[in-house]
Design a protein around this motif. Sequence first.
Motif: not given
Lengths: 361, 361, 361
Positions: A73-81, A83-85, A127-134
């Motif tokens: 249960s959280y609040i998050g910001y996804t406005g970074f390129s 990444a997610r906080l 966190d950040t998720k890319r095709q070849h790493w996270s």
Amino acid sequence: TKGGLRVSTTDGQFETRLRGRLMIDAADYDGAPQIADGTNIRRARLAWSGRIFSDWIYKLDYDFTDGGELKDSYIGYTGFSQARLRMGLMEIPLGLQYRSSSANSQLIERSLLGAFGGDRYIGMMADTKRQHWSATAGIFGDDANEQRERNDEGWGVGARVTMAPINHNNMVLHFGLATFYRHLNDQATLRFDEQPEARVAGFEIVDTGIIPGARTYTRSGVEWAAVGNRWSAQAEYMVTDVRRTVGQDVGFSGGHIQSGFFLTDDSLNYENGDFGSPQPNHHVGDGGVGAWELVARYSTLDLTDEDIIGGEIDSLTFGLNWYPVPMLRFSANYINVLNVDGGPSSGQEPRIFLVRSQWAF
Amino acid sequence: TKGGLRVSTTDGQFETRLRGRLMIDAADYDGAPQIADGTNIRRARLAWSGRIFSDWIYKLDYDFTDGGELKDSYIGYTGFSQARLRMGLMEIPLGLQYRSSSANSQLIERSLLGAFGGDRYIGMMADTKRQHWSATAGIFGDDANEQRERNDEGWGVGARVTMAPINHNNMVLHFGLATFYRHLNDQATLRFDEQPEARVAGFEIVDTGIIPGARTYTRSGVEWAAVGNRWSAQAEYMVTDVRRTVGQDVGFSGGHIQSGFFLTDDSLNYENGDFGSPQPNHHVGDGGVGAWELVARYSTLDLTDEDIIGGEIDSLTFGLNWYPVPMLRFSANYINVLNVDGGPSSGQEPRIFLVRSQWAF
Amino acid sequence: TKGGLRVSTTDGQFETRLRGRLMIDAADYDGAPQIADGTNIRRARLAWSGRIFSDWIYKLDYDFTDGGELKDSYIGYTGFSQARLRMGLMEIPLGLQYRSSSANSQLIERSLLGAFGGDRYIGMMADTKRQHWSATAGIFGDDANEQRERNDEGWGVGARVTMAPINHNNMVLHFGLATFYRHLNDQATLRFDEQPEARVAGFEIVDTGIIPGARTYTRSGVEWAAVGNRWSAQAEYMVTDVRRTVGQDVGFSGGHIQSGFFLTDDSLNYENGDFGSPQPNHHVGDGGVGAWELVARYSTLDLTDEDIIGGEIDSLTFGLNWYPVPMLRFSANYINVLNVDGGPSSGQEPRIFLVRSQWAF
């Protein structure tokens, strides 16, 4: 609006989702010790999540079983390129099996490594998720139910990185590393225990009991996974080091290796760092038979060190999964505990037949 | 369908809404006494409400924290001209701070007056809201968890009236009066206590303990508030008189005065009797910085009278609020307990740094 | 999207529904014994159900009162011709009153036969509903909260069949038969008790206490119902046989007969095996007065046999229901306990005035 409910504004700035899962288990335990056969509602969850003003996300997730417990249960910001906080109550970033949803584990329960995983704390995580790493890193306070008047709460910090040098159409090669350090509340106690890959009876087959004087502990793990069309394999190994104020410091460890094979023309669904839900290509009711998968796993866990005699256990599990349509799953597992050495159930090796019916979106 | 979910029929006769709020707190307590630093999920709520056949409303509100608790849940009729009649579980009509949602309080927690407010009972309530005045009156039984076999439940009755001689574009002058009488269950006990404007540790800094022989009590309060564009101020004073079957009758009192100032071009949102959620004029992600507000409050509470030595406390709190977009809020408070005289923590004046992240729709 | 929320895809393959109910009770108990007058939130439920890929259904239902309890929660398949197969937590198929929703019972509480009904277990159930008959059969494990380490859980099996030789426009003749066998967990205890058709105080007026040595029991019932436009009647009789390992086997029994009459031009809503919610023909707010119904019931229950002295009770209840619009109901009941012979409250015959306000969709 397929399973669950998803409503979006046409500009995509706002979205609301209702999701949930229900897991219905039944188990037959054979051999020593006598363990209770029976049924169980393993999870009954309702999750409400959404997006507001494009860049902000929220979630409220609750499990209604056993009196109820708040989940992520959280609040998050996804406005970074990319990444997610996030801030709030979240599961720690540790282990491929725990980073993948319980609804998507290939066998009904996660492996014996469950002894070391799955705790949720209040904190912040990026966190950040890319095709070849996270990559994921977080800092946490204590759990949602902890409210002490006098003693400062515990805290923890951890991170996980994964790489996927191969990740394209149903071909995946995944590696991961994670570590999590935790400092306990002055009055908190530490204990590791685990059920034999079935959680209907609530019977812990290995159990350290409360570890006297435990003040901090560090869990570290390595992960590997591979997918080749119908075939998949994964392995994890984890060590836990406990620092104590009385007695010797102790260390525990465990691992598993598992492999699955789809009898039908289907594949596991890798989601850049964890596994999502398989999507059967041919639905029942649409001329198909759904997706059928065979799985085998070997697990081991050692909870004995120095004066702490929790027991050592090896276990072999075979499973069959049927996904008639997306979001539904019926599974049967046969769990053969090979060896239990030390601890409360030393020398007792039950065999368990376990079935689960589940919906999850 | 912005935050939460709202679905209406085109004729407006039917409407369904899902709303909720999540508040994530962290606190650092300094000075004496030793109080536990830590984190807390303060509220995690899901509320389902709606309108059917134009004139009938319903609500079901639940807080998932601490094992779960039912909040305002009722059935109501709105077919009268501007008035509303409701039956069910509702918060009593007492005090400007408690009549405004916890999501909209200018400082993270309500003032020390919280000792006297916020109880919910099962009953009936009628209210009306006009531009220049509002009125609420209700009669109540006991709370939702009270179920006694032999002793009749307690009951209560109360009313609140407010006037707003000025109430137009961001200019408000508000006065209010309220009183609530309560008759306790024969076996119920009465106790007043309060935390120091932070509720992470669960530490009560003043506490009457159980008041022997308390049978009925009356709480009465006066309120004042003013808004002038970016600037706002409010004050409340409340007295509680307790009738007892043993010892002397006792009385307690408290009050606060607080003022806020928006650094940005924003204003508090007065809703004809209470305060709603501020709506930042310039959104983050849209070229703006959201709304920023500075707030200060002085609170006082006296829980000592005759043989009851609960303690007297004065406290000063400073706060900064950031509303990046509507429905989201991040706040930091510094709470300086000036003086504690008598009671369990006499002479101990902690200072607290408290932060909250919240979504609420 | 009327009351609650229903969202479907245009092809009808997927559907999501949110439903719920809130029941607010108040009771005044007169006569001996002294029972607590008061209020109660009787039920506060949220149910989420839906259909995916045409043939699969799911449900998650939760009652938020008294700490919360999971209600009917399952996964089901409806792809067979007219039959339905479900797995999960479900109420057993026993008795017309319990097969009809609590929101639709003609009097506020079900009859004294409630002592024998309404349990929910985890299992599998198949049912079919036709215009002139219905059939249900199921096999069950234990309840959702039962989790034992060592002793196997209990199990049960049962079936219900109904016939409706007459079932067309507001004319119904219904017969039914049901039986349910249950084998208790080795450590479980069996106890039958019942409140006097009002559940505000939680006072059990008849009570067998724990029945020593009870190992299995069988409940069997016959049902009859008839509807003729505004008029309706129904009767049930049930016997319970308990096998014991100590003492004599014992048997208990009970029954009721009730009749209702709509003062307005309305009728009960028979749904091929149970009763649904009445739909008032003339809505309040639309020039009508809603639907008004008078109801009377005689109930009897005998919980005394051999060494078990639970008491025998007869009771007469009169009720008035007002449905101003569909989904809303206001009821008043007068319950006159005629006779209590034996058991904990022998010779004490309370009279109760009970009111309920409810919304339910």
